[in-house]
Structures are given as structure tokens and as C-alpha cells.
Design a protein around this motif. Structure first.
Motif, PDB file in Angstrom:
ATOM      1  N   MET A 217     -16.934   6.806 -10.685  1.00 57.55           N
ATOM      2  CA  MET A 217     -17.214   6.831  -9.203  1.00 57.55           C
ATOM      3  C   MET A 217     -16.582   5.814  -8.407  1.00 57.55           C
ATOM      4  O   MET A 217     -15.636   5.422  -8.794  1.00 57.55           O
ATOM      5  N   LEU A 218     -15.681   5.959  -7.056  1.00 56.90           N
ATOM      6  CA  LEU A 218     -14.893   5.910  -5.868  1.00 56.90           C
ATOM      7  C   LEU A 218     -15.406   4.963  -4.445  1.00 56.90           C
ATOM      8  O   LEU A 218     -16.737   5.705  -4.447  1.00 56.90           O
ATOM      9  N   ARG A 219     -14.659   4.112  -4.220  1.00 58.18           N
ATOM     10  CA  ARG A 219     -14.299   3.858  -3.036  1.00 58.18           C
ATOM     11  C   ARG A 219     -14.928   4.467  -2.023  1.00 58.18           C
ATOM     12  O   ARG A 219     -13.551   5.353  -1.659  1.00 58.18           O
ATOM     13  N   LEU A 220     -15.659   4.233  -0.924  1.00 53.74           N
ATOM     14  CA  LEU A 220     -14.764   4.166   0.039  1.00 53.74           C
ATOM     15  C   LEU A 220     -13.887   3.838   0.935  1.00 53.74           C
ATOM     16  O   LEU A 220     -13.779   2.996   1.094  1.00 53.74           O
ATOM     17  N   GLN A 221     -12.481   4.853   1.131  1.00 52.54           N
ATOM     18  CA  GLN A 221     -11.390   4.245   1.284  1.00 52.54           C
ATOM     19  C   GLN A 221     -11.306   4.475   3.253  1.00 52.54           C
ATOM     20  O   GLN A 221     -10.435   5.676   3.759  1.00 52.54           O
ATOM     21  N   LYS A 222     -11.892   3.774   3.136  1.00 45.96           N
ATOM     22  CA  LYS A 222     -11.995   3.342   4.819  1.00 45.96           C
ATOM     23  C   LYS A 222     -10.613   3.473   5.408  1.00 45.96           C
ATOM     24  O   LYS A 222     -10.524   3.739   6.736  1.00 45.96           O
ATOM     25  N   GLU A 223      -9.398   2.376   5.120  1.00 48.40           N
ATOM     26  CA  GLU A 223      -8.543   2.417   5.719  1.00 48.40           C
ATOM     27  C   GLU A 223      -7.433   3.717   5.548  1.00 48.40           C
ATOM     28  O   GLU A 223      -6.591   3.568   6.522  1.00 48.40           O
ATOM     29  N   ARG A 224      -7.843   4.619   5.282  1.00 46.16           N
ATOM     30  CA  ARG A 224      -7.108   6.424   5.357  1.00 46.16           C
ATOM     31  C   ARG A 224      -8.471   7.184   6.124  1.00 46.16           C
ATOM     32  O   ARG A 224      -7.831   7.985   5.995  1.00 46.16           O
TER      33      ARG A 224
END
Ligand code: CP
Length: 315
Positions: A217-224
Motif C-alpha cells: 500500500m502507498l500513501r497519497l503524496q499530496k506534497e507532490r
């Protein structure tokens, strides 16, 4: 090799050599990671321009367990805040003659650029959306220890693929080791051209998980994200969050992975993340120290050999 900049440059035999060495750093009772003096007399500088908990802490521990002098450069208190560029900062540290430089930076390709300029071995601790090689290697070691092999497995990587250097390094590594890789996520978070890596792409999570041996599973990379459309966290969890019900579609003995940091209730159910019968998230962290020890040990051997050859040539 002189540096570890990405999985892209590694041959499958080099991956196996590194994982085998990492295995030797793990004590059989799994309570501690062994010490050695492989980096005795060497200096390691960690330079993190982006936040980190796991990668920075484990590189520091790994260096200390190998006997290096380890220095963590505090970017927040450095002259970067006065406008000094990445290259000037790197060249300033290079003048202090480190042997190993561990770098994390928000821009894809920044670590490769820096490696061309300095005189020491450079390890990429994550550059933008590009690569996070030691993460893929620690994931590979965790999978190999849990499944007894690192080939002919079906691995589902789920979530924000487009912005994830973890996904990119993992799909390259798993492909090189002849695994079947499935990428699951909303079309807006799926990069163009993933098919060239030989992956299968799914929008429907249950279909993508069918028969998987490993679920990553992966995190939502909102910073990118730069304004890319994403659903609300609630809707995202409903469609792409891993919970016990969706996990039923994977194999009965499928393991659950997450590189961290994890957002419980967004991409993964907290109870499932803590379920030691399915989740290997803590093992991933533990293997991170062993893999980083192995990576630095191998680069230090190459560095010593190169210096020995140069000294012999100079005489
Ligand atoms: N997985 C990973 O890179 O975590 P950190 O950002 O905490 O280092």
C-alpha cells in the motif's frame, strides 16, 4: 559501482548479492542487527532536504553499527535557509572529505547531479518522484524472508503510483527479478507509460488483488500533486483503502506491506496494519537497517579498492 542512485542501474545478481549480505547482518533471533567495523575510519554525512523518520534514522544506525563517524546535517539550521544552492552545499561538505554521502531531495534527478560532482560514494535516500532504491531493497528482503523467494510472485502495488518513488523503484526491482507486478489506483494517480515496465494496471481494487502474494500500500503524496484531481479521503478509502474485506481477494497467505509514513483510515485500515499475522510493516523497518548496512558496506569496499588501485598507480 561507485554510487547507489537507483535500482535502474543494478543487475539482478547485484541485487541478490546485496540482499544476501543484508541477511548476514540480521541476527537469527531477530532482536538486534549485528555490528561490524566495515566503515571504521570512514565518515558518513546524511543530508536530508525532505522530511524523514525511517530512512534517516536507519541510515544513521546503519553507519554507527558499521563503525563510521556519522554526521547528520540539519538542513533547517543550515545555510540552505540563507539561499545556498544544493551544489554549493554539497561541495562545501565534499571539502570535508566524507567517504559516504546519503542524500534525500525533493527534485527528481538532484542526487544523480550531485553524485557527478563529489569525490565520495553517494546513496540516494529518495529523489522526488524518481527513485528510492534502499526502500525497494528493504522491501525485497522483507518479501524474500516472508515468502522464501523473490521471483514468480504476484505483487499488487496500490494507491498513488504517479507520485511515488517507492512504487517506481519497486516495480523496476520486482520486474528485474521476474515477478508479476500489478498497479492499482485511480486513473488520475497512474503515470503514463507504466505498461513499458511490463505491469498490469487496474482501477478496480478487488480485481487487482485477485490471487496476489504481496499487497503493497502507498500513501497519497499530496506534497507532490500540483493540483491533480484526487477523490476525498473518505471516497478514496472506500475504493482503494485496504481492509480485511478487500484483502480476502488476495491469496490466503498474502502479506501486507507499507513503506510508511502511513495514513490510517485513508489507504489502510489501522487494525489490519497492526495485524502481525498479515502485516510485515514492522519487519520492513527492521530490514531497512540491515539493507542500508549492506549497501554502505559494499560501496565502502569498492571505494577502498578504487583508492588502493589509485595509490598503486601513483607509485
Ligand atoms: N519510507 C520512507 O522513506 O519513510 P521516511 O520518509 O520516514 O524516511
Amino acid at each position: 559501482a561507485k554510487h547507489l542512485l537507483g535500482i535502474e542501474h543494478l543487475h539482478p545478481t547485484e541485487i541478490v548479492t546485496l540482499l544476501d549480505l543484508a541477511d548476514t547482518y540480521v541476527d537469527l533471533n531477530r532482536r538486534t542487527i549485528k555490528h561490524s567495523n566495515a566503515l571504521a575510519g570512514m565518515t558518513q554525512i546524511n543530508m536530508f532536504f525532505e522530511n524523514s523518520t525511517r530512512t534517516q534514522a536507519s541510515f544513521e544506525l546503519a553507519g554507527k553499527r558499521l563503525g563510521a563517524d556519522v554526521m547528520n546535517m540539519s538542513v533547517a539550521q543550515s545555510s540552505v535557509k540563507k539561499g545556498e544552492t544544493l551544489m554549493d552545499t554539497a561541495m562545501t561538505l565534499n571539502a570535508m572529505h566524507p567517504d559516504l554521502l546519503v542524500v534525500r531531495h525533493g527534485s527528481s534527478g538532484a542526487v544523480n547531479l550531485l553524485a557527478d560532482k563529489v569525490n565520495c560514494a553517494v546513496l540516494n535516500a529518495g529523489d522526488g518522484k524518481h527513485e528510492h532504491p534502499t526502500q525497494a531493497l528493504l522491501d525485497a528482503l522483507t518479501i524474500r524472508r516472508a515468502k522464501g523467494r523473490l521471483h514468480r510472485l504476484t505483487v499488487a502495488i496500490c494507491g498513488d503510483i504517479a507520485h511515488s518513488r517507492v512504487a517506481r523503484s519497486n516495480l523496476i526491482l520486482l520486474g528485474k527479478m521476474e515477478n508479476r507486478v500489478r498497479l492499482i489506483g485511480p486513473p488520475t494517480l497512474m503515470p503514463a507509460g507504466v505498461a513499458e515496465f511490463g505491469c498490469e494496471v487496474y482501477d478496480d481494487m478487488r480485481a487487482g488483488l485477485e490471487g496476489a502474494d504481496v499487497v503493497m500500500m502507498l500513501r497519497l503524496q499530496k506534497e507532490r500533486m500540483d493540483g491533480a484531481f484526487i477523490p476525498s479521503e473518505r471516497e478514496y478509502y472506500h475504493r482503494y483503502g485496504l481492509d480485511a474485506e478487500k484483502l480476502l481477494f488476495a491469496k490466503e497467505d498474502a502479506i501486507v506491506m507499507h513503506p510508511g509514513p502511513m495514513n490510517r483510515g485513508v489507504e489502510i485500515d489501522g487494525t489490519l496494519a497492526d495485524d502481525i499475522n498479515r502485516s510485515v510493516i514492522q519487519e520492513q523497518v527492521e530490514m531497512g537497517v540491515a539493507v542500508r548496512m549492506a549497501a554502505m558496506d559494499l560501496l565502502a569496499r569498492n571505494l577502498k579498492a578504487a583508492r588502493g588501485a589509485k595509490a598503486a598507480g601513483d607509485t
